[in-house]
Design an enzyme around this catalytic site. Structure first.
Site, short mmCIF file in Angstrom:
data_model
loop_
_atom_site.label_atom_id
_atom_site.label_comp_id
_atom_site.label_asym_id
_atom_site.label_seq_id
_atom_site.Cartn_x
_atom_site.Cartn_y
_atom_site.Cartn_z
N CYS A 115 1.55 -8.13 2.52
CA CYS A 115 0.59 -7.12 2.96
C CYS A 115 -0.23 -6.72 1.72
CB CYS A 115 1.35 -5.92 3.53
SG CYS A 115 0.28 -4.56 3.99
N CYS A 126 -8.01 8.72 7.89
CA CYS A 126 -7.16 8.80 9.09
C CYS A 126 -6.10 9.88 8.84
CB CYS A 126 -6.50 7.45 9.37
SG CYS A 126 -7.72 6.16 9.74
N CYS A 159 -2.35 8.94 7.75
CA CYS A 159 -2.12 7.86 6.78
C CYS A 159 -2.04 8.40 5.35
CB CYS A 159 -3.25 6.84 6.90
SG CYS A 159 -3.10 5.47 5.74
N LEU A 162 -6.09 1.29 16.77
CA LEU A 162 -6.65 2.10 17.87
C LEU A 162 -6.05 3.50 17.84
CD1 LEU A 162 -8.69 1.61 20.13
CD2 LEU A 162 -6.79 1.01 21.62
N ASN A 185 5.58 5.98 10.63
CA ASN A 185 6.33 6.13 9.39
C ASN A 185 5.91 7.47 8.77
OD1 ASN A 185 7.94 5.35 7.25
ND2 ASN A 185 7.01 3.32 7.13
N1 SAH Z 1 -7.85 0.26 7.16
C1 SAH Z 1 -7.22 -0.76 7.92
C2 SAH Z 1 -6.03 -1.41 7.26
C3 SAH Z 1 -5.05 -0.53 6.55
S1 SAH Z 1 -3.92 0.41 7.51
C4 SAH Z 1 -6.88 -0.23 9.29
O1 SAH Z 1 -7.14 0.93 9.57
O2 SAH Z 1 -6.42 -1.00 10.12
C5 SAH Z 1 -2.86 -0.74 8.32
C6 SAH Z 1 -2.20 -0.19 9.57
O3 SAH Z 1 -1.16 0.76 9.25
C7 SAH Z 1 -3.17 0.56 10.45
O4 SAH Z 1 -2.95 0.26 11.79
C8 SAH Z 1 -2.84 2.00 10.13
O5 SAH Z 1 -3.32 2.84 11.11
C9 SAH Z 1 -1.34 1.94 10.02
N2 SAH Z 1 -0.71 3.09 9.37
C10 SAH Z 1 -1.22 3.91 8.44
N3 SAH Z 1 -0.34 4.87 8.09
C11 SAH Z 1 0.78 4.63 8.80
C12 SAH Z 1 2.05 5.27 8.89
N4 SAH Z 1 2.34 6.32 8.14
N5 SAH Z 1 2.97 4.76 9.76
C13 SAH Z 1 2.68 3.66 10.50
N6 SAH Z 1 1.51 3.00 10.45
C14 SAH Z 1 0.56 3.48 9.62
#
Ligand code: SAH
Length: 344
Positions: free
Chosen positions: A103, A114, A117, A216, A291
């Site tokens: 990854c 977001c 995140c 999404l 997570n």
């Molecule tokens: N910016 C991109 C890629 C990075 S995030 C995107 O938004 O897809 C990769 C994935 O992990 C995304 O689906 C994101 O929403 C998810 N993600 C972010 N924080 C997370 C968390 N705490 N627990 C689970 N998934 C998470």
């Protein structure tokens, strides 16, 4: 100085021609660096001495330093890498039944904000160069090589929004995929985006067979605006048609990622809305147990709820999987490791 790992095969061919060389030099260099793991130009024995000097004057082969490495009991390895300018990014190696997946982070920090995140806790400082993404893969590949294994899959799901660093990410994907280099099959490469619509459409025209995943996480604009502010710029009524256009042009099925967050997006109404929203596409849903990130207070949905969501989708014509979790004993969630070390 330029970095040799910044070039896709076709870009390197152009570089060689600009240096008055035949294009096959690119093949020789690719073979040394990616097939044989030789990064010292002096050891490239099928290249003449004078051109080796030219290469040394023009290109560096520097990779990446590791600041922290955490190995989980389940085989997951997470690294905090230090870049040339001192910035730090995370990369993770995961062991699946079908192979080893890395990854990769695509930016230092992220501007997508977001709500759930950890990556967004640190705003974007800059895009990663192609070489800095390649370096993450090569680091884990050399780690695996010691065990007689190699990286088989790459997901661009680390820190950053890959489509906010489109050109470098595209060079990265082409480099990974090149048969003269790492030769990672397009279908073993996944780009995950929060939904930057013009880039999804542009990407459709690249005619690459890589997997596209759309984060999404909500099935109404009202909720998605809160969880993912990018939705205010590219709302669902633009995102879903863009996905369908992508599917039509690429002939590929898209993955929708949906994190289940307790009492936020995990009701049966959410589930039905999700089903109806994506039913017109050919996409399938990857349900992700959330997570938790201490800073925002969100909690993961109960397993019972996750299973109910999953079964409803399956029963109503949507393919769905529940994401396997890795590294729960280390800081393996997006941005957690870097956030922890920045605070120190
Ligand atoms: N910016 C991109 C890629 C990075 S995030 C995107 O938004 O897809 C990769 C994935 O992990 C995304 O689906 C994101 O929403 C998810 N993600 C972010 N924080 C997370 C968390 N705490 N627990 C689970 N998934 C998470």
């Amino acid at each position: 100085m330029k970095n040799i790992f910044d070039y896709s095969y076709s870009s390197l061919e152009k570089e060689m021609i600009a240096l008055n060389q035949k294009s096959f030099r690119a093949k020789q260099i690719y073979s040394w660096i990616y097939k044989k793991g030789v990064y010292n130009f002096d050891l490239m024995s099928d290249i003449n001495k004078s051109f080796i000097e030219t290469l040394k004057e023009n290109y560096s082969t520097s990779l990446i330093d590791v600041e922290v490495m955490q190995e989980s009991k389940d085989g997951t390895v997470k690294c905090l890498f230090k870049l040339e300018d001192g910035e730090k990014v995370e990369g993770v190696l995961m062991h699946y039944v079908y192979g080893y997946s890395v990854c990769v982070s695509s930016q230092v920090g992220c501007n997508m904000s977001c709500a759930f995140c950890a990556s967004g806790l640190l705003k974007k400082k800059r895009n990663l160069k192609t070489s800095e993404m390649i370096a993450q893969v090569l680091y884990f590949d050399s780690y695996l090589k010691k065990k007689g294994k190699s990286v088989t899959h790459v997901v661009i799901m680390g820190t950053g929004e890959p489509f906010d660093n489109y050109d470098n990410v595209l060079e990265f994907v082409k480099t990974l995929n090149c048969p003269y280099g790492l030769d990672i099959g397009a279908r073993h490469i996944t780009i995950s985006t929060c939904g930057i619509v013009p880039k999804i459409l542009q990407f459709a025209d690249e005619k690459l067979q890589v997997n596209l995943a759309i984060s999404l996480h909500a099935s109404t604009n009202e909720l998605r605006n809160i969880l993912m502010p990018i939705n205010k710029t590219y709302p669902l009524e633009e995102l879903i048609p863009a996905v369908m256009e992508y599917e039509k042009k690429s002939n590929r099925q898209v993955t929708f990622e949906y994190i289940l967050i307790k009492k936020i997006n995990d009701s049966m109404v959410d589930c039905k809305n999700l089903r109806d929203l994506i039913y017109p596409t050919h996409g399938y849903v990857n349900l992700i147990p959330y997570n938790p990130v201490i800073e925002n207070g969100y909690e993961r949905s109960d397993n019972k709820i996750v299973n109910r969501f999953h079964n409803y989708l399956l029963d109503n014509g949507i393919k769905s999987t529940i994401r396997k979790e890795f590294g729960s004993d280390i800081d393996a969630a997006c941005g957690q490791l870097r956030a922890k070390h920045e605070k120190k």
